[in-house]
Design an enzyme around this catalytic site. Structure first.
Site, PDB file in Angstrom:
ATOM      1  CB  CYS A 178      -0.930   0.010   1.212  1.00  0.00           C
ATOM      2  SG  CYS A 178      -1.796  -1.542   1.483  1.00  0.00           S
TER       3      CYS A 178
ATOM      4  CG  ASP B 295      -6.358  -2.339   7.949  1.00  0.00           C
ATOM      5  OD1 ASP B 295      -5.370  -1.861   8.533  1.00  0.00           O
ATOM      6  OD2 ASP B 295      -7.475  -1.813   7.965  1.00  0.00           O
TER       7      ASP B 295
ATOM      8  CB  CYS C 283      -2.234   1.293   4.502  1.00  0.00           C
ATOM      9  SG  CYS C 283      -3.118  -0.200   5.031  1.00  0.00           S
ATOM     10  CG  ASP C 284      -7.600   0.489   5.054  1.00  0.00           C
ATOM     11  OD1 ASP C 284      -7.135   0.599   3.911  1.00  0.00           O
ATOM     12  OD2 ASP C 284      -8.329  -0.455   5.388  1.00  0.00           O
ATOM     13  CE  LYS C 285      -8.264   1.190  10.181  1.00  0.00           C
ATOM     14  NZ  LYS C 285      -8.034   0.420   8.941  1.00  0.00           N
TER      15      LYS C 285
ATOM     16  CB  CYS D 259      -6.914  -2.967  -0.718  1.00  0.00           C
ATOM     17  SG  CYS D 259      -5.835  -3.876   0.401  1.00  0.00           S
TER      18      CYS D 259
ATOM     19  CD  GLU E 217     -10.374  -3.468   8.494  1.00  0.00           C
ATOM     20  OE1 GLU E 217      -9.902  -4.300   7.694  1.00  0.00           O
ATOM     21  OE2 GLU E 217     -10.338  -2.249   8.304  1.00  0.00           O
TER      22      GLU E 217
ATOM     23  CB  SER F 225     -11.990  -5.389   5.365  1.00  0.00           C
ATOM     24  OG  SER F 225     -11.539  -5.007   4.089  1.00  0.00           O
TER      25      SER F 225
END
Length: 553
Positions: free
Chosen positions: A48, A80, A121-123, A193, A443, A467
């Site tokens: 990511c 994640d 990445c997500d966070k 992702c 998640e 997720s």
């Protein structure tokens, strides 16, 4: 213009500081210019964020070309996808607070005049926004970009397909060799992702809320054009600094509503509820979980993206970018076009510049919505008095009623699914996975992917989270959580659980007296971590209905 950094760099008494900075190549001329912190979440533990070091070079070139002095610093990221289904996944949501704290600390310590945060990445994405909003200084967020899709059997695949392949393999629907083929082809290179999972959802949010320049996020991470985007962001931040355009001036209540409309219209991740609530708290903007329902109700689902739809995130880039989504929302009157963005232009002005690719099929026309309302529904009832969230993009199921199958942790539920112990019609309840109980609110893509891969028609209810790749009849963020004595702690094996999307309700079919009696006998379990970062987080974290933010008192 007044520069915050002069407190560090100018005057007789700052000679020692200048001496330190000259040791690593900065000149007097450099130190007279605006100092721009380049917060980089590069890390070598996932695809990511993998190219962010290279992109930071281009950002710094843009800053220098526009008359500023960049100073790059690092923070962390937790994958994640890599940690999913393990104890390590508990670190993911905790990392949001650590990243925000670390960016805030470096910025306060070194008194930067502005910030560019490189995220992927997500966070990392909401964390960077939270830091900018706490600091309330000029800054922008640069999303590293999506991964390209993998190819298998003539179709695009993503990490979602790997998780679902695990479930298909466990129930005998897929061979070991086929599973390995999916695994080997799903992730072809660097990038976050590839569906409208949490990273791409939050990247969309950042353009629509105005903290990322429109036209930057949808460019894939390995696309050569990402270098140009990065250089441009270095230039844009200098303009933001010269304008004195601060983060909270951009992130108004109207801007938050625009962002929520974007989540609803794109079938975005349920995690956006957590993250936007957390960002609103930092911006001191009133925002409640019920506001997501109000906005989703009035916003059509317009974008056909995985996990519920057909296309991957890169297809948005090929369709013309997030600006095309913004233009749809503006043309339909679903957003406030007067909201200011980081370029100094309004949302409507930025959206008007969008260039839609002729014949694209990803972003539907206003008169051809996928659904008349958005992809998120907030459910409340005696099982979730403070609320819970379900994503309805990608399926038409509106209700489920069945016996509870109760699990105290994710691993036990995963074991039951993969060993054929869950039957059609069940309601899988996973508790003590909330912000405090986990801690860290893991998640559940391992479990939800296995359920989808096995073709099980069940509901899943948890005080944990999902997720962005999760789809199906899955309800997360049940609040209050079990570790705080929420009603989910009182569900017994075999209790009938009823969920109705039309009435936004989630109920345990027991009497109020029975529920009260069970809760009166409940005892708080011993905390799983007594020292370190998890213990600190569990002691400070709030309910998911408030964004799972850490707070004092």
């Amino acid at each position: 213009m007044p520069l915050n950094s002069y407190t560090i760099t100018q005057g007789r008494d700052r000679a020692p500081a200048r001496a330190m900075l000259k040791a690593i190549g900065f000149t007097d001329e450099d130190l007279r210019k605006p100092i721009i912190g380049v917060a980089n979440t590069w890390i070598e533990t996932m695809p990511c964020n993998y190219n962010l070091r290279d992109l930071a070079v281009k950002v710094k070139e843009g800053i220098r070309a526009a008359g500023g002095t960049p100073m790059e610093f690092n923070t962390i990221a937790i994958s994640d996808g890599v940690t999913m289904g393990t104890e390590g996944m508990k670190a993911s949501l905790v990392s949001r607070e650590v990243i925000a704290d670390s960016i805030e600390l470096v910025a306060r310590g070194h008194m930067f005049d502005g910030i560019v945060a490189l995220v992927a990445c997500d966070k990392t994405i909401p964390a960077a926004a939270m830091a900018l909003l706490r600091l309330d200084i000029p800054g922008i967020i640069l999303y590293g970009g999506s991964i390209l899709p993998g190819r298998h059997n003539g179709r695009d695949i993503t990490i979602q397909d790997v998780f679902e392949a695990v479930g298909a393999n466990a129930c005998g629907k897929m061979s070991d060799a086929e599973l390995l083929e999916v695994e080997n082809h799903a992730c072809p290179g660097a990038g976050a992702c590839g569906g409208q999972f949490t990273a791409n959802t939050m990247a969309t949010v950042m353009e629509l809320i105005g903290l990322s320049p429109m036209g930057t996020a949808a460019v894939p991470q390995v696309d050569p054009g990402k270098n140009d985007v990065s250089f441009r962001c270095g230039q844009v931040v200098m303009d933001v600094v010269r304008r004195g355009l601060k983060a909270r001036t951009i992130a108004t209540r109207a801007a938050f509503e625009n962002a929520i409309a974007g989540v609803a219209a794109t079938g975005g991740s349920t995690n956006a509820v957590l993250h936007l609530l957390a960002m609103a708290r930092e911006a001191e903007v009133p925002l409640a979980i019920d506001d997501f329902q109000t906005i989703s109700n009035r916003t059509p689902l317009l974008v056909d993206l995985k996990p519920g739809g057909q296309y991957v995130a890169v297809d948005v880039h090929h369709a013309g970018g997030i600006g095309v989504i913004a233009k749809r929302l503006a043309d339909g009157g679903y957003v406030d076009g007067s909201a200011i963005t980081c370029t100094g232009r309004t949302f409507a002005e930025e959206a008007a510049d969008a260039k839609e690719t002729p014949g694209q099929k990803v972003i539907h026309a206003l008169d051809d919505p996928i659904k008349p309302t958005g992809g998120l529904v907030i459910l409340k009832g005696n099982l979730a008095p403070e609320g819970s969230v379900i994503k309805v993009a990608g399926h038409n199921k509106l209700s489920h009623r069945g016996p509870a199958r109760v699990f105290e942790r994710e691993e036990d539920a995963m074991d039951a699914v993969t060993h054929g112990k869950i039957q059609a019609g069940d309601v899988v309840v996973i508790r003590y996975e909330g912000p405090k109980g986990g801690p860290g609110m893991r998640e559940m893509l391992g479990v939800t992917g296995a359920i989808k891969g096995a073709g099980l028609d069940v509901a899943l209810v948890t005080d944990g989270r999902f997720s962005g790749a999760t789809h199906g009849f899955m309800i997360a963020h049940v609040s209050p959580e079990a570790a705080n004595g929420g009603p989910i702690a009182a569900v017994h094996e075999g209790d009938t659980v009823s969920i109705d999307v039309k009435t936004s309700s989630i109920q345990i079919e027991i009497s109020p007296e029975t529920l009260a009696a069970r809760l009166s006998q409940w005892k708080r379990p011993e905390m799983r971590y007594k020292t370190g970062v998890f213990a600190k987080y569990a002691a400070l974290v709030s309910s998911a209905s408030e964004g799972a933010v850490t707070r004092v008192g």
